[in-house]
Design an enzyme around this catalytic site. Structure first.
Site, mmCIF file in Angstrom:
data_model
loop_
_atom_site.group_PDB
_atom_site.id
_atom_site.type_symbol
_atom_site.label_atom_id
_atom_site.label_comp_id
_atom_site.label_asym_id
_atom_site.label_seq_id
_atom_site.Cartn_x
_atom_site.Cartn_y
_atom_site.Cartn_z
ATOM 1 N N SER B 130 -2.709 -18.888 8.132
ATOM 2 C CA SER B 130 -2.946 -19.898 7.103
ATOM 3 C C SER B 130 -3.878 -20.949 7.652
ATOM 4 O O SER B 130 -3.918 -21.202 8.860
ATOM 5 C CB SER B 130 -1.644 -20.526 6.634
ATOM 6 O OG SER B 130 -1.112 -21.330 7.645
ATOM 7 N N HIS B 144 -8.855 -23.611 1.630
ATOM 8 C CA HIS B 144 -7.555 -23.166 2.131
ATOM 9 C C HIS B 144 -7.466 -21.661 1.989
ATOM 10 O O HIS B 144 -7.949 -21.098 1.000
ATOM 11 C CB HIS B 144 -6.444 -23.825 1.309
ATOM 12 C CG HIS B 144 -5.135 -23.091 1.368
ATOM 13 N ND1 HIS B 144 -4.681 -22.279 0.347
ATOM 14 C CD2 HIS B 144 -4.190 -23.049 2.332
ATOM 15 C CE1 HIS B 144 -3.500 -21.774 0.688
ATOM 16 N NE2 HIS B 144 -3.186 -22.219 1.875
ATOM 17 N N ARG B 148 -0.409 -13.083 4.196
ATOM 18 C CA ARG B 148 0.877 -12.827 4.850
ATOM 19 C C ARG B 148 1.422 -11.454 4.474
ATOM 20 O O ARG B 148 1.106 -10.906 3.405
ATOM 21 C CB ARG B 148 1.875 -13.921 4.472
ATOM 22 C CG ARG B 148 2.041 -14.116 2.997
ATOM 23 C CD ARG B 148 2.712 -15.433 2.609
ATOM 24 N NE ARG B 148 2.792 -15.519 1.151
ATOM 25 C CZ ARG B 148 1.820 -15.981 0.363
ATOM 26 N NH1 ARG B 148 0.704 -16.436 0.870
ATOM 27 N NH2 ARG B 148 1.959 -15.981 -0.950
ATOM 28 N N GLY B 298 10.764 -25.047 10.656
ATOM 29 C CA GLY B 298 9.638 -24.441 11.369
ATOM 30 C C GLY B 298 8.950 -25.526 12.190
ATOM 31 O O GLY B 298 9.384 -26.678 12.208
ATOM 32 N N GLU B 301 4.371 -29.682 13.090
ATOM 33 C CA GLU B 301 2.950 -29.970 13.272
ATOM 34 C C GLU B 301 2.058 -28.843 12.766
ATOM 35 O O GLU B 301 0.938 -29.089 12.327
ATOM 36 C CB GLU B 301 2.645 -30.304 14.737
ATOM 37 C CG GLU B 301 3.222 -31.645 15.187
ATOM 38 C CD GLU B 301 2.691 -32.845 14.385
ATOM 39 O OE1 GLU B 301 1.541 -32.796 13.933
ATOM 40 O OE2 GLU B 301 3.455 -33.815 14.201
#
Lengths: 339, 339
Positions: B130, B144, B148, B298, B301
């Site tokens: 991503s 963007h 997946r 998760g 950052e």
């Protein structure tokens, strides 16, 4: 596309002058808590905006609207001020209906709807004042407060309910212990006048509520927060809420006046911007008023008035050990006792 | 306080060099889609970062980590670049288990768990790439992409499932029709090579997914988006996903190269900042990957690498009628056909 958005409350109609009252004529009579609370928050909006204007030198802009079946709102925003980048104070009165699940969650009493079958949506009244003020100077803290009163009508054999919620909290970028003693001390004195157990309880609630869970850190350095408060008679809690909202200026303004002309470095400004990014994270991800407002189709510009004018995110930023930034990070991770 | 946060996946251990593979030795063998997909996304991370570095002149910083039971991630961030304010490309491989409700929602097949009783948490594998890139110049769009692959194991009599998801989308602050024809045209050509129905379907899905519901406007000008894709055999969809991720540079970089030195006014920069505010709103309130990531613990950052370096909110801002800002607002409210 906009029309596909589900609105749980009616469309607003803008008016040039807000009406003397946002209540329903003949129903919300003077002797009701609804009417008394509306007066408290409208007076508070006037007096707080006046105090802020005196410090800033610039005036608030006002937007007012009403809804066909009663209720409405008054948003006041001071943008691009001398002292504040953005300060907003909203008052709103809402008549609506909520699904039984929301009612159950709000009252915190699952027994109320037991064996009642399908009761349909429960009619409610909600009035509140909410505010966020973001100053320019990184040594001046951001401040937020919100005071609200909620009532449900008697409905399908379920008795009417009522409760108060609210709080005032402060979000500095740097610790000034004296300021925190003043801010928390002001609210401890307010609480102590009404119940000796309130301050400790509501200070802890505030630290828990304003936790940015995914970061394991609080948004700011707390204050007081309470919700679903109905453990005393409504007049008594109304007095406490009134006292609390009427001490916003005394708790906050002296801190801003003290620091508004403090010199600051570019690095300090950048740190403030990062903390504003955290403010945005909290409000959009966790704040109940914001997330509820976005889902139910309230007036977006009033709901998102809480957003700072500017915010920043840096990848994996960590303050240098021993720095003043590290000092306040420690207090965000391990809430302190100030008074 | 941080320790009270629920983590659905294991703690990460940082490593200086990412391992050759994030897969499980002896289990995720070369012939599996898992292994093939990992290779696709790691190669794409390398080639896309290389292309971005060539345009920007600055290098990506890398953080890599692994988890005890397999899986890990590689985050690459280019901060404070010459062309990009912030560009991030993440690769991650996760082995975990999901509650039956999540499984039901993810597979879109409620029949799978029917009459199975309490099956417990379903083991899954997820691998993805991503990326978000925010350029400095307001005439360069943000871009963007995310690709997946998901697999669940056979579990308590429920057969294993698999599906692909992903997309690439673009978020300009101003409309340049030629750029949009190039970007959408590139992805239409990719789609058409694999299925003549894909582009129209995935373009529409993208417009719907990136809707900021509370504003009634899209985040950007779209691209393609797909999820739960398993209507052809996995090798066939793997080829399509590979082709799509391998066209990110061709679709995006020429637009940035074309505009990176465009002159711009302070007002144009301010408009870009407001649109970045909308980007933040979408990602924190609606984006599935972000909201899921924040809830499951998760690596924060990496999840919030998508945030712009700077963003802005102004109260009740409305572009002047007939302005270029009003022009793109219309396209955000009424998605257009570009090719």
């Amino acid at each position: 596309r906009a029309s596909t958005m589900q609105r749980a409350i009616q469309e607003e109609n803008y008016v040039n002058q807000p009406p003397v009252t946002l209540l329903r004529a003949g129903i919300d009579t003077e002797d009701t808590i609804r009417a008394k609370f509306e007066k408290v928050i409208r007076d508070a909006q006037d007096s707080i905006c006046k105090a802020i204007e005196e410090v800033d030198g610039k005036k608030f802009h006002q937007d007012a609207w009403i809804r066909a079946d009663g209720g409405g709102g008054i948003s006041r925003v001071l943008a691009d001020g001398n002292v504040w980048e953005k300060a907003g104070v909203n008052v709103s009165v809402v008549y609506g209906s909520m699904p039984p699940e929301a009612y159950r969650a709000a009252t915190g009493n699952p027994e109320l709807l037991k064996n009642k079958g399908d009761v349909g949506r429960v009619p409610f009244f909600a009035a509140g004042i909410s505010s966020v003020m973001h100053p320019r100077n990184p040594h001046c803290p951001t401040m937020h407060f919100n005071y609200r009163y909620f009532e449900t009508e008697e409905w399908n054999g379920i008795p009417g309910q009522w409760w108060f919620g609210g709080g005032t909290d402060i979000t500095p970028s740097y610790i000034d212990e004296e300021d925190m003693k003043h801010f928390h001390g002001t609210y401890k004195a307010v609480c102590d006048r009404h119940d000796p157990a309130y301050y400790e309880k509501f200070k802890k609630w505030c630290d828990e509520y304003f936790l940015i869970k995914h970061r394991g850190e609080t948004r700011g350095l707390g204050g007081i927060f309470f919700d679903d408060l109905n453990d005393k008679d409504p007049e008594t809690i109304l007095k406490f809420s009134t006292d609390a909202v009427n001490h916003v200026v005394a708790a906050y303004c002296p801190i801003v006046v003290k620091h508004k002309d403090d010199p600051f470095t570019e690095q300090e400004k950048q740190w403030q911007q990062l903390r504003r990014g955290r403010y945005v994270e909290f409000n959009l991800v966790y704040d109940r008023g914001t997330t509820f407002g976005l889902k139910t189709g309230g007036r977006i510009e009033s709901i998102l008035m809480s957003m700072p004018q500017t915010a920043s995110w840096l990848y994996d930023h960590k303050p240098a050990p021993g720095s003043r930034e590290a000092e306040i990070m420690d207090a965000f991770r391990n809430p302190r006792t100030w008074v």
